[in-house]
Design a protein around this motif. Structure first.
Motif, PDB file in Angstrom:
ATOM      1  N   ALA A  46     -38.928 -27.901 -21.744  1.00  0.00           N
ATOM      2  CA  ALA A  46     -39.106 -27.789 -20.211  1.00  0.00           C
ATOM      3  C   ALA A  46     -38.134 -28.553 -19.532  1.00  0.00           C
ATOM      4  N   CYS A  47     -38.096 -28.102 -18.178  1.00  0.00           N
ATOM      5  CA  CYS A  47     -37.173 -28.811 -17.249  1.00  0.00           C
ATOM      6  C   CYS A  47     -37.937 -28.702 -16.010  1.00  0.00           C
ATOM      7  N   GLU A  48     -37.517 -29.620 -15.219  1.00  0.00           N
ATOM      8  CA  GLU A  48     -38.206 -29.815 -13.715  1.00  0.00           C
ATOM      9  C   GLU A  48     -37.272 -29.051 -12.669  1.00  0.00           C
ATOM     10  N   ILE A  49     -37.870 -28.058 -12.125  1.00  0.00           N
ATOM     11  CA  ILE A  49     -37.184 -27.008 -11.149  1.00  0.00           C
ATOM     12  C   ILE A  49     -38.104 -27.232  -9.724  1.00  0.00           C
ATOM     13  N   ASP A  50     -37.321 -27.654  -8.598  1.00  0.00           N
ATOM     14  CA  ASP A  50     -37.901 -27.830  -7.518  1.00  0.00           C
ATOM     15  C   ASP A  50     -39.330 -28.663  -7.536  1.00  0.00           C
ATOM     16  N   GLY A  51     -39.399 -29.852  -8.252  1.00  0.00           N
ATOM     17  CA  GLY A  51     -40.434 -30.541  -8.293  1.00  0.00           C
ATOM     18  C   GLY A  51     -41.692 -30.022  -9.293  1.00  0.00           C
ATOM     19  N   PHE A  52     -41.460 -28.998  -9.931  1.00  0.00           N
ATOM     20  CA  PHE A  52     -42.418 -28.351 -10.858  1.00  0.00           C
ATOM     21  C   PHE A  52     -41.592 -28.141 -12.387  1.00  0.00           C
TER      22      PHE A  52
ATOM     23  N   LYS B 120     -51.406 -29.419 -27.165  1.00  0.00           N
ATOM     24  CA  LYS B 120     -50.901 -27.975 -27.144  1.00  0.00           C
ATOM     25  C   LYS B 120     -51.150 -27.201 -25.965  1.00  0.00           C
ATOM     26  N   LYS B 121     -52.327 -27.766 -25.160  1.00  0.00           N
ATOM     27  CA  LYS B 121     -52.491 -26.932 -23.873  1.00  0.00           C
ATOM     28  C   LYS B 121     -51.322 -27.277 -23.000  1.00  0.00           C
ATOM     29  N   LEU B 122     -50.487 -27.866 -23.140  1.00  0.00           N
ATOM     30  CA  LEU B 122     -49.188 -28.314 -22.246  1.00  0.00           C
ATOM     31  C   LEU B 122     -48.538 -27.011 -22.426  1.00  0.00           C
ATOM     32  N   LYS B 123     -48.089 -26.560 -23.303  1.00  0.00           N
ATOM     33  CA  LYS B 123     -47.267 -25.255 -23.428  1.00  0.00           C
ATOM     34  C   LYS B 123     -48.096 -23.896 -23.165  1.00  0.00           C
ATOM     35  N   LYS B 124     -49.231 -24.033 -23.238  1.00  0.00           N
ATOM     36  CA  LYS B 124     -49.937 -22.914 -22.886  1.00  0.00           C
ATOM     37  C   LYS B 124     -50.071 -22.836 -21.419  1.00  0.00           C
ATOM     38  N   LEU B 125     -50.059 -24.021 -20.531  1.00  0.00           N
ATOM     39  CA  LEU B 125     -50.234 -23.757 -19.273  1.00  0.00           C
ATOM     40  C   LEU B 125     -48.806 -23.437 -18.571  1.00  0.00           C
ATOM     41  N   LEU B 126     -47.735 -24.118 -19.222  1.00  0.00           N
ATOM     42  CA  LEU B 126     -46.513 -23.770 -18.653  1.00  0.00           C
ATOM     43  C   LEU B 126     -45.968 -22.379 -18.932  1.00  0.00           C
ATOM     44  N   MET B 127     -46.475 -21.686 -20.095  1.00  0.00           N
ATOM     45  CA  MET B 127     -46.206 -20.301 -20.198  1.00  0.00           C
ATOM     46  C   MET B 127     -46.923 -19.274 -19.511  1.00  0.00           C
ATOM     47  N   GLU B 128     -47.927 -19.798 -18.765  1.00  0.00           N
ATOM     48  CA  GLU B 128     -48.434 -19.243 -17.567  1.00  0.00           C
ATOM     49  C   GLU B 128     -47.548 -18.382 -16.663  1.00  0.00           C
ATOM     50  N   ASN B 129     -46.256 -19.033 -16.344  1.00  0.00           N
ATOM     51  CA  ASN B 129     -45.407 -18.808 -15.588  1.00  0.00           C
ATOM     52  C   ASN B 129     -43.803 -19.217 -16.151  1.00  0.00           C
ATOM     53  N   PRO B 130     -43.365 -18.846 -17.369  1.00  0.00           N
ATOM     54  CA  PRO B 130     -42.050 -19.221 -17.672  1.00  0.00           C
ATOM     55  C   PRO B 130     -41.041 -18.799 -16.644  1.00  0.00           C
ATOM     56  N   TYR B 131     -39.936 -19.753 -16.614  1.00  0.00           N
ATOM     57  CA  TYR B 131     -38.631 -19.622 -15.921  1.00  0.00           C
ATOM     58  C   TYR B 131     -37.672 -18.537 -16.527  1.00  0.00           C
ATOM     59  N   ASP B 132     -37.407 -17.596 -15.888  1.00  0.00           N
ATOM     60  CA  ASP B 132     -36.189 -16.592 -16.550  1.00  0.00           C
ATOM     61  C   ASP B 132     -35.142 -16.309 -15.751  1.00  0.00           C
TER      62      ASP B 132
END
Length: 391
Positions: A184-190, A132-144
């Protein structure tokens, strides 16, 4: 160090017959400065033994406030210390009878040195990844979407796969599977998770193009989508959207095609409608939902399992957003959360919210038996909590 004669004399005193024993005797002695803290012992099953023998690694993961877990490349294991009343000795080179090349005809004495000892070992049990922590970390900076003009992208934290492996208590394979599940997707290595409104904007572009071109939902050409929509959004994002909501295949001309998944598209549309309302009149929702999905697709309530909760007892009947990924990962906390929302659940209603808690060879039925009591209400079997529910 003992001689063979001393060993034989000890056997006589103990009234043990030599012929009842193996002819090879190990005489053990402690090495210099041996301590119980020199080594940690770990019990491995056949799968993990083969993993180690193949030269692969096992990694212990967990932040300071987390209980440590052990991960292979594919699985996650809980780590617990098991005490034993027998002293465990670490004797390099010591062989069991089946490992000895030739059993000698006459008695033989082998001297071996103890390198370490312990009265406990690490016991491993397969467990669900703590993901669950995975989505929480990625939601700190979602790609819009890409930055427009002079606008700069948010400087918030972004994570590479190595960063996620350091922070998430799961194997690489389990992390990769969950990244796919959350789109999720990989953008510029992140690794980035798409802002949901942006994700729906991409899906809207695709479905509008399908409608304007009168394509079948099962025959969507990738190249044409990229050519037509590339001026609106990055081509990589268009392809990512198709991967999230469709199945990729090649036709007889080796052209890359996609078959859109009706259930996924309808489910995402429902989430878009429900996320801004506390509760929705069920009949009104179904009408608006069907009007909102692409023409030719059928919106059905069974598409919303694990996403939305229906209240058939209210007048009028209602529906509200309840995503399984928003519930606690811990089994006891999950049941407490569910029973604090609703005192009694039918099996059909609660199953989508506990299925991910099942371990290997475990069913939702066995989970309910352990954590809930069943009763019959108006001819329908329902479940309520076995424990007092804390708010």
């Amino acid at each position: 160090m003992r001689t063979l004669e001393e060993v034989q004399a000890t056997l006589q005193i103990a009234k043990v017959k030599e012929e009842d024993l193996q002819p090879v005797t190990y005489c053990l002695s402690f090495g210099d400065n041996v301590s119980s803290g020199d080594y940690c012992l770990m019990e491995l099953d056949d799968t993990l033994c083969k993993h180690i023998e193949a030269g692969k690694s096992l990694i212990i993961r967990g932040d300071k406030e987390e209980h440590a877990v052990l991960c292979s490349e594919e699985r996650t294991y809980d780590l617990k210390i098991a005490d034993t009343s027998n002293l465990l000795l670490f004797v390099p080179g010591c062989k069991t009878p089946d490992q000895l090349p030739d059993i000698p005809a006459s008695p033989e004495l082998i001297h071996a040195q103890i390198w370490g000892f312990s009265n406990c070992y690490w016991e491993l049990r397969r467990q669900r990844p703590r993901i669950k922590k995975l989505k929480k970390l990625l939601m700190e900076n979602p790609y819009d979407g890409p930055a427009v003009g002079m606008q700069e992208e948010s400087p918030a934290t972004k994570y590479t796969m190595d960063d996620l492996l350091e922070r998430i208590q799961a194997s690489r394979e389990e992390i990769e599977a969950h990244l796919q599940n959350v789109h999720a997707c990989e953008i510029d290595g992140f690794w980035r998770i798409l802002d949901f409104d942006y994700e729906m904007k991409l899906l809207g572009h695709v479905t509008q193009l399908i409608d304007s071109e009168s394509w079948s939902f099962s025959k969507v050409p990738l190249n044409v989508c990229l050519e037509e929509l590339g001026s609106l959004e990055p081509k990589a994002m268009i392809e990512h959207c198709l991967n999230c909501y469709g199945r990729r295949y090649s036709n007889e001309d080796d052209q890359v095609m996609y078959a859109l998944d009706e259930d996924k598209v309808c489910r995402a549309t429902a989430q878009l409608l429900l996320q801004n309302a506390v509760k929705f009149n069920l009949s009104e929702f179904q009408e608006v939902w069907q009007q909102s999905v692409p023409e030719g697709m059928s919106a059905r309530l069974d598409q919303l399992r694990g996403l939305a909760l229906l209240d058939r007892s209210s007048k009028p009947e209602t529906i509200s957003l309840l995503r399984v990924e928003d519930l606690p990962e811990d089994t006891l906390e999950r049941f407490n959360s569910l029973f604090s929302m609703r005192e009694k659940w039918t099996q059909d209603d609660i199953e989508p919210y506990i299925r991910d808690l099942c371990g290997e060879k475990q069913t939702t039925g066995s989970l309910l038996t352990k954590h809930a009591r069943s009763s019959v209400q108006n001819g329908i079997k329902v479940y309520n909590s076995r424990r007092p529910v804390s708010s």
